[in-house]
Write a protein that holds these residues in place. Structure first.
Motif, mmCIF file in Angstrom:
data_model
loop_
_atom_site.group_PDB
_atom_site.id
_atom_site.type_symbol
_atom_site.label_atom_id
_atom_site.label_comp_id
_atom_site.label_asym_id
_atom_site.label_seq_id
_atom_site.Cartn_x
_atom_site.Cartn_y
_atom_site.Cartn_z
ATOM 1 N N ILE A 1 -22.520 -56.559 18.370
ATOM 2 C CA ILE A 1 -23.287 -57.264 17.352
ATOM 3 C C ILE A 1 -24.583 -57.762 17.966
ATOM 4 O O ILE A 1 -24.590 -58.372 19.039
ATOM 5 C CB ILE A 1 -22.477 -58.449 16.784
ATOM 6 N N GLY A 2 -25.712 -57.507 17.284
ATOM 7 C CA GLY A 2 -27.013 -57.965 17.767
ATOM 8 C C GLY A 2 -28.156 -57.308 17.030
ATOM 9 O O GLY A 2 -27.970 -56.690 15.973
ATOM 10 N N ARG A 3 -29.371 -57.411 17.611
ATOM 11 C CA ARG A 3 -30.576 -56.886 16.952
ATOM 12 C C ARG A 3 -31.062 -55.560 17.537
ATOM 13 O O ARG A 3 -32.010 -54.970 17.031
ATOM 14 C CB ARG A 3 -31.713 -57.913 17.060
ATOM 15 N N ASP A 4 -30.442 -55.105 18.617
ATOM 16 C CA ASP A 4 -30.912 -53.876 19.280
ATOM 17 C C ASP A 4 -30.241 -52.664 18.645
ATOM 18 O O ASP A 4 -29.035 -52.453 18.828
ATOM 19 C CB ASP A 4 -30.594 -53.935 20.767
ATOM 20 N N PRO A 5 -30.983 -51.831 17.905
ATOM 21 C CA PRO A 5 -30.363 -50.672 17.245
ATOM 22 C C PRO A 5 -29.865 -49.622 18.227
ATOM 23 O O PRO A 5 -29.048 -48.775 17.868
ATOM 24 C CB PRO A 5 -31.495 -50.123 16.365
ATOM 25 N N ALA A 6 -30.368 -49.652 19.454
ATOM 26 C CA ALA A 6 -29.930 -48.666 20.447
ATOM 27 C C ALA A 6 -28.578 -49.014 21.043
ATOM 28 O O ALA A 6 -27.945 -48.161 21.664
ATOM 29 C CB ALA A 6 -30.977 -48.541 21.556
ATOM 30 N N ARG A 7 -28.109 -50.266 20.878
ATOM 31 C CA ARG A 7 -26.857 -50.676 21.507
ATOM 32 C C ARG A 7 -25.883 -51.370 20.558
ATOM 33 O O ARG A 7 -24.739 -51.625 20.965
ATOM 34 C CB ARG A 7 -27.163 -51.603 22.696
ATOM 35 N N ASN B 1 -28.472 -68.328 21.850
ATOM 36 C CA ASN B 1 -28.017 -69.421 20.985
ATOM 37 C C ASN B 1 -26.504 -69.521 20.881
ATOM 38 O O ASN B 1 -25.989 -70.364 20.144
ATOM 39 C CB ASN B 1 -28.630 -69.275 19.589
ATOM 40 N N GLY B 2 -25.781 -68.668 21.559
ATOM 41 C CA GLY B 2 -24.355 -68.835 21.692
ATOM 42 C C GLY B 2 -23.491 -68.232 20.607
ATOM 43 O O GLY B 2 -23.941 -67.915 19.500
ATOM 44 N N THR B 3 -22.202 -68.082 20.934
ATOM 45 C CA THR B 3 -21.140 -67.655 20.020
ATOM 46 C C THR B 3 -20.095 -68.778 20.015
ATOM 47 O O THR B 3 -19.686 -69.241 21.085
ATOM 48 C CB THR B 3 -20.510 -66.341 20.488
ATOM 49 N N PHE B 4 -19.642 -69.177 18.821
ATOM 50 C CA PHE B 4 -18.812 -70.381 18.706
ATOM 51 C C PHE B 4 -17.509 -70.082 17.969
ATOM 52 O O PHE B 4 -17.476 -69.270 17.029
ATOM 53 C CB PHE B 4 -19.570 -71.475 17.958
ATOM 54 N N LEU B 5 -16.452 -70.749 18.392
ATOM 55 C CA LEU B 5 -15.176 -70.693 17.691
ATOM 56 C C LEU B 5 -15.190 -71.700 16.529
ATOM 57 O O LEU B 5 -16.091 -72.541 16.413
ATOM 58 C CB LEU B 5 -14.031 -70.983 18.646
ATOM 59 N N GLY C 1 -24.658 -71.240 16.131
ATOM 60 C CA GLY C 1 -24.244 -72.437 15.401
ATOM 61 C C GLY C 1 -23.496 -72.082 14.129
ATOM 62 O O GLY C 1 -22.526 -71.325 14.161
ATOM 63 N N ASP C 2 -23.986 -72.605 12.990
ATOM 64 C CA ASP C 2 -23.328 -72.364 11.702
ATOM 65 C C ASP C 2 -24.093 -71.359 10.849
ATOM 66 O O ASP C 2 -23.858 -71.271 9.637
ATOM 67 C CB ASP C 2 -23.183 -73.696 10.939
ATOM 68 N N ALA C 3 -25.008 -70.564 11.441
ATOM 69 C CA ALA C 3 -25.851 -69.684 10.632
ATOM 70 C C ALA C 3 -25.084 -68.476 10.110
ATOM 71 O O ALA C 3 -25.256 -68.076 8.941
ATOM 72 C CB ALA C 3 -27.065 -69.244 11.446
ATOM 73 N N HIS C 4 -24.226 -67.877 10.957
ATOM 74 C CA HIS C 4 -23.559 -66.630 10.577
ATOM 75 C C HIS C 4 -22.084 -66.744 10.971
ATOM 76 O O HIS C 4 -21.751 -66.865 12.150
ATOM 77 C CB HIS C 4 -24.208 -65.425 11.252
ATOM 78 N N TRP C 5 -21.198 -66.623 9.934
ATOM 79 C CA TRP C 5 -19.762 -66.760 10.160
ATOM 80 C C TRP C 5 -19.049 -65.418 9.918
ATOM 81 O O TRP C 5 -19.402 -64.683 8.990
ATOM 82 C CB TRP C 5 -19.145 -67.827 9.243
ATOM 83 N N PHE C 6 -18.044 -65.157 10.806
ATOM 84 C CA PHE C 6 -17.227 -63.948 10.667
ATOM 85 C C PHE C 6 -15.754 -64.346 10.763
ATOM 86 O O PHE C 6 -15.402 -65.372 11.355
ATOM 87 C CB PHE C 6 -17.555 -62.933 11.759
ATOM 88 N N PHE D 1 -28.521 -56.942 13.060
ATOM 89 C CA PHE D 1 -29.253 -58.004 12.396
ATOM 90 C C PHE D 1 -30.722 -57.596 12.352
ATOM 91 O O PHE D 1 -31.186 -56.826 13.202
ATOM 92 C CB PHE D 1 -29.088 -59.322 13.151
ATOM 93 N N PRO D 2 -31.470 -58.107 11.377
ATOM 94 C CA PRO D 2 -32.900 -57.784 11.325
ATOM 95 C C PRO D 2 -33.612 -58.215 12.606
ATOM 96 O O PRO D 2 -33.211 -59.186 13.260
ATOM 97 C CB PRO D 2 -33.400 -58.580 10.108
ATOM 98 N N TYR D 3 -34.657 -57.494 12.926
ATOM 99 C CA TYR D 3 -35.416 -57.820 14.128
ATOM 100 C C TYR D 3 -36.029 -59.207 14.034
ATOM 101 O O TYR D 3 -36.247 -59.878 15.037
ATOM 102 C CB TYR D 3 -36.517 -56.777 14.343
ATOM 103 N N GLU D 4 -36.308 -59.656 12.794
ATOM 104 C CA GLU D 4 -36.906 -60.973 12.590
ATOM 105 C C GLU D 4 -35.914 -62.108 12.796
ATOM 106 O O GLU D 4 -36.315 -63.280 12.886
ATOM 107 C CB GLU D 4 -37.497 -61.077 11.183
ATOM 108 N N ALA D 5 -34.609 -61.810 12.868
ATOM 109 C CA ALA D 5 -33.593 -62.857 13.051
ATOM 110 C C ALA D 5 -33.560 -63.261 14.520
ATOM 111 O O ALA D 5 -32.666 -62.880 15.291
ATOM 112 C CB ALA D 5 -32.236 -62.358 12.576
ATOM 113 N N VAL D 6 -34.538 -64.055 14.929
ATOM 114 C CA VAL D 6 -34.717 -64.382 16.339
ATOM 115 C C VAL D 6 -33.615 -65.293 16.853
ATOM 116 O O VAL D 6 -33.499 -65.487 18.075
ATOM 117 C CB VAL D 6 -36.100 -65.031 16.554
#
Length: 241
Positions: free
Chosen positions: A156-162, A199-203, A227-232, A167-172
């Motif tokens: 999971i991340g912004r790099d389409p090669a990996r 910015n970390g990954t949180f339980l 933080g609390d921006a994106h939940w899975f 996530f969008p490139y703008e999601a800094v």
């Protein structure tokens, strides 16, 4: 009378001999002034000729030595360019060497991974169907989407090669490679790992994952990015209504 004449003859003989010696001495004395320069010139000429012959012989010997030295140097240079590994080899040995080099070269290329394969991006995450292990978005960018986790590792991340979940490139707030998730069929658990995100990954408890440390999640447990921006939520059964 006869004896008198004989005595006179005996007396005259020494006188005649003395006169002859005197004449020869006078002749020699007369010839000396003109003969000495000639003899001296002849001696000097002979000496010069002898010296010239000696000098010529020395030059000839030096030239021969120089030619021999140059020829020896050329032979040494020619020998230095000879390949000692190939000298004396027959055709069978040369053929065997070429075959060994061929196999060695192709053995290396057979196990070389092409650069195009290394740069090939991962396949996008597939939509989960039916009852199978999956990752579902609860809030944020991927809310309402569920992705298959079985038999693969999701990045999971912004790099389409990996990354498979992008996530969008703008999601800094999301790192280029934020975290990974996989499913273990033997233990029926999900394994979550932060990849050094900014910015970390949180339980769900608020605990931040330590980069590089694997955390086990059971079906129904949640985690968030930045933080609390994106939940899975991870599930090992079908989507919930």
């Amino acid at each position: 009378m006869a004896s008198a004449i004989g005595g006179i003859a005996l007396w005259l003989l020494p006188c005649t001999a003395l006169a002859s010696e005197a004449r020869r001495g006078q002749a020699a004395a007369q010839m000396t002034p003109g003969t000495l320069p000639l003899l001296a010139g002849l001696g000097i000429g002979i000496a010069v000729a002898v010296l010239a012959v000696i000098a010529f012989l020395q030059l000839t010997a030096k030239g021969k030595l120089a030619n021999d030295a140059a020829q020896t140097a050329e032979e040494d240079d020619d020998e230095s360019f000879d390949d000692p590994d190939l000298s004396g080899w027959d055709e069978e040995e040369a053929s065997a060497n070429e075959e060994a080099e061929y196999h060695e070269e192709h053995a290396l290329t057979d196990y070389t991974i092409p650069m195009t394969r290394l740069l090939e991006p991962p396949a996008p995450a597939e939509t989960a169907e039916g009852s199978e292990p999956m990752l579902c978005g609860i809030e944020g960018e991927h809310a309402g989407s569920c992705f298959r986790v079985l038999n693969r590792r999701l990045t999971i991340g912004r790099d389409p090669a990996r990354c498979a979940i992008l996530f969008p490139y703008e999601a800094v707030d999301i790192s280029r490679v934020h975290c990974t998730l996989k499913y273990s069929q033997d233990t029926r658990v999900f394994v979550l790992e932060d990849k050094g995100s900014s910015n970390g990954t949180f339980l769900l408890s608020g605990e931040r994952l330590k980069p590089g440390v694997k955390y086990e999640l059971r079906s129904g447990e949640r985690f968030s990015l930045s933080g609390d921006a994106h939940w899975f939520e991870v599930r090992d059964e079908g989507p919930r209504g």
